[in-house]
Design a protein around this motif. Structure first.
Motif, PDB file in Angstrom:
ATOM      1  N   GLU A 155       3.993  -5.043  -5.861  1.00 50.77           N
ATOM      2  CA  GLU A 155       2.775  -5.661  -5.336  1.00 50.77           C
ATOM      3  C   GLU A 155       2.505  -6.998  -6.020  1.00 50.77           C
ATOM      4  O   GLU A 155       2.895  -7.213  -7.158  1.00 50.77           O
ATOM      5  N   VAL A 156       1.827  -7.862  -5.312  1.00 50.40           N
ATOM      6  CA  VAL A 156       1.519  -9.182  -5.858  1.00 50.40           C
ATOM      7  C   VAL A 156       0.525  -9.029  -6.999  1.00 50.40           C
ATOM      8  O   VAL A 156      -0.456  -8.312  -6.882  1.00 50.40           O
ATOM      9  N   LEU A 157       0.801  -9.688  -8.119  1.00 56.17           N
ATOM     10  CA  LEU A 157      -0.088  -9.589  -9.265  1.00 56.17           C
ATOM     11  C   LEU A 157      -1.388 -10.324  -8.990  1.00 56.17           C
ATOM     12  O   LEU A 157      -1.409 -11.373  -8.342  1.00 56.17           O
ATOM     13  N   VAL A 158      -2.475  -9.780  -9.502  1.00 55.15           N
ATOM     14  CA  VAL A 158      -3.803 -10.343  -9.226  1.00 55.15           C
ATOM     15  C   VAL A 158      -3.927 -11.744  -9.817  1.00 55.15           C
ATOM     16  O   VAL A 158      -4.456 -12.656  -9.187  1.00 55.15           O
ATOM     17  N   GLN A 159      -3.438 -11.956 -11.035  1.00 57.20           N
ATOM     18  CA  GLN A 159      -3.622 -13.222 -11.725  1.00 57.20           C
ATOM     19  C   GLN A 159      -2.463 -14.197 -11.526  1.00 57.20           C
ATOM     20  O   GLN A 159      -2.375 -15.199 -12.204  1.00 57.20           O
ATOM     21  N   GLY A 160      -1.590 -13.916 -10.632  1.00 62.13           N
ATOM     22  CA  GLY A 160      -0.453 -14.810 -10.407  1.00 62.13           C
ATOM     23  C   GLY A 160       0.793 -13.997 -10.166  1.00 62.13           C
ATOM     24  O   GLY A 160       0.818 -12.795 -10.339  1.00 62.13           O
ATOM     25  N   SER A 161       1.853 -14.686  -9.770  1.00 61.53           N
ATOM     26  CA  SER A 161       3.085 -13.983  -9.467  1.00 61.53           C
ATOM     27  C   SER A 161       4.263 -14.816  -9.941  1.00 61.53           C
ATOM     28  O   SER A 161       4.150 -16.013 -10.146  1.00 61.53           O
ATOM     29  N   PRO A 162       5.422 -14.196 -10.150  1.00 60.52           N
ATOM     30  CA  PRO A 162       6.604 -14.967 -10.551  1.00 60.52           C
ATOM     31  C   PRO A 162       6.912 -16.156  -9.632  1.00 60.52           C
ATOM     32  O   PRO A 162       7.255 -17.211 -10.130  1.00 60.52           O
ATOM     33  N   PRO A 163       6.798 -16.031  -8.291  1.00 65.49           N
ATOM     34  CA  PRO A 163       7.044 -17.226  -7.473  1.00 65.49           C
ATOM     35  C   PRO A 163       6.096 -18.370  -7.816  1.00 65.49           C
ATOM     36  O   PRO A 163       6.505 -19.527  -7.907  1.00 65.49           O
ATOM     37  N   VAL A 182       1.679 -14.412 -17.503  1.00 64.96           N
ATOM     38  CA  VAL A 182       2.373 -13.551 -18.457  1.00 64.96           C
ATOM     39  C   VAL A 182       1.551 -12.322 -18.864  1.00 64.96           C
ATOM     40  O   VAL A 182       2.108 -11.225 -18.972  1.00 64.96           O
ATOM     41  N   PRO A 183       0.227 -12.429 -19.102  1.00 62.96           N
ATOM     42  CA  PRO A 183      -0.528 -11.203 -19.404  1.00 62.96           C
ATOM     43  C   PRO A 183      -0.403 -10.154 -18.299  1.00 62.96           C
ATOM     44  O   PRO A 183      -0.267  -8.954 -18.573  1.00 62.96           O
ATOM     45  N   ALA A 184      -0.437 -10.601 -17.040  1.00 62.65           N
ATOM     46  CA  ALA A 184      -0.279  -9.656 -15.934  1.00 62.65           C
ATOM     47  C   ALA A 184       1.139  -9.091 -15.896  1.00 62.65           C
ATOM     48  O   ALA A 184       1.348  -7.936 -15.530  1.00 62.65           O
ATOM     49  N   LEU A 185       2.115  -9.912 -16.303  1.00 59.37           N
ATOM     50  CA  LEU A 185       3.495  -9.433 -16.347  1.00 59.37           C
ATOM     51  C   LEU A 185       3.653  -8.348 -17.416  1.00 59.37           C
ATOM     52  O   LEU A 185       4.358  -7.359 -17.207  1.00 59.37           O
TER      53      LEU A 185
END
Length: 394
Positions: A89-97, A68-71
């Motif tokens: 782009e894919v988030l560094v700390q995680g992604s929605p998938p 969520v912080p990356a979102l």
């Protein structure tokens, strides 16, 4: 409006549109700064609201935050870039998938996954309102693109993996049932052989002899089908996803019926089966699963005790839980195997057709009851398998 009128008013329309554009850009910049500056406050407010979701109550803050912080950073960047599409782009700390998969493992319902995002969207809306920033028009469009894209990815991953999990559990349950059929089938096959041998060279009724052959032929056919089902499911992982139908079960008659049914198997190896369960003992369990647990432990003990005795016992503990055990004075198990003996496909009897599923089934069913499982064994002296099932909650 005719063409002349349009030409006279065009500069005014153009200026108005330019003004709206400037206002939108300023609003988007303000929102970007606000989301970045107030990210911790947004997270705190969001966490408080998400805690109301049943599945989130036991989650730690790091797990709850997830990506969520990356979102929030993605939302701020989308505002700042005046984006027409969500950042891809894919988030560094995680992604929605990854978030969708994690929430599946956390035990969330799909509605709760969607609710998490919508609660965060509401928090941003509240933040903008508190600072007299209008989220209408372009800002609202940009924010929704980011959140709707994140929800779509997370829900897709959640749904696909949930479907795969359901399929995996169904296939594994079929594999377990197929394995459990082997023991009564073996008992029928051995009983028919004992009956055939007892007839000896006497001149039995020819019709009875034919019926025995038909029986043996069909048992072999069923055993082959069972083996095929197990082999086709041998790539499955053991997971507990079993629906229990618990009730008070009289354990002594249940064990006594299994001793009677399995005596042909034990009798061929001169193994005695002793039912030492107290006749008044009652256990709170799923009767069908309990029978399969005991059946697998008894059959396992018979396999490793070609000459000797197998004892089935149980006792009610002080807290109302019940401990059941199956002990034997057979070959015993080497110490290095005790740590892996309940793992799937772990067996010493592959040459005799063993598949290593029996004890894995016991482990799965005991854990489904929130029980515990133990084994003690000495090579050359025998083994004792036991499990404890908790009492009924008052």
């Amino acid at each position: 409006m005719n063409l002349c009128q349009y030409k006279r008013q065009a500069p005014l329309v153009s200026a108005a549109l330019h003004g709206d554009l400037e206002n939108n850009i300023n609003t988007l910049e303000q929102l970007a700064d606000l989301v970045e500056q107030k990210s911790e406050a947004l997270l705190t407010q969001w966490r408080g609201m998400v805690r109301a979701l049943p599945s989130a109550k036991g989650l730690s803050i790091p797990t709850l935050n997830d990506h969520v912080p990356a979102l929030l950073g993605e939302v701020a960047q989308a505002f700042r870039c005046n984006a027409d599409e969500s950042i891809v782009e894919v988030l560094v700390q995680g992604s929605p998938p990854e978030h969708g998969l994690q929430r599946l493992h956390n035990g969330f319902q799909i509605e709760e996954v969607v609710a998490e995002y919508n609660l965060l969207r509401g928090c941003i809306h509240d933040l903008a309102t508190a600072h007299q920033i209008n989220l209408q028009g372009k800002p609202f469009h940009v924010m929704n693109l980011v959140f709707d894209g994140a929800i779509g990815l997370a829900v897709q991953t959640f749904s696909v993996n949930r479907a795969l999990e359901v399929q995996r559990r169904r296939e594994e349950y079929l594999s377990f049932i197929a394995h459990d059929l082997r023991t009564p089938l073996n008992a029928v096959a051995l009983a028919s052989k004992v009956l055939e041998a007892s007839l000896g060279n006497a001149t039995p009724d020819q019709r009875a002899a034919r019926m025995l052959k038909v029986l043996q032929r069909n048992v072999l056919s069923m055993s082959a089908l069972v083996t095929k089902v197990i082999e086709e499911n041998d790539n499955l992982n053991t997971e507990s996803g079993i629906r229990l139908e618990r009730r008070d079960v009289d354990l002594w008659p249940l064990v006594e019926s299994m001793v009677y049914d399995l005596n042909p198997v034990a009798g061929t190896g001169s193994t005695s089966l002793l039912n030492q369960v107290p006749e008044e003992l009652v256990i709170y369990a799923d009767a069908n699963l309990l029978r399969r647990m005991m059946q697998n432990l008894i059959a396992n003990a018979i396999t490793h005790t070609p000459h000797g005795e197998v004892v089935i016992g149980a006792v009610t503990l002080e807290d109302g839980a019940v401990e059941c055990w199956v002990s034997d004075n057979g070959r015993g198990i080497e110490q290095q195997r005790l740590d892996v003996i309940f793992e799937k496909y772990e067996t010493e009897t592959k040459e005799q057709g063993g598949l290593g599923l029996g004890l894995a089934i016991v482990k799965t069913f005991v854990e489904a009851h929130q029980g515990s499982l133990a084994v003690a064994s000495t090579v050359g002296q025998g083994s004792r398998f036991s499990f404890i099932l908790p009492a009924r909650s008052r």
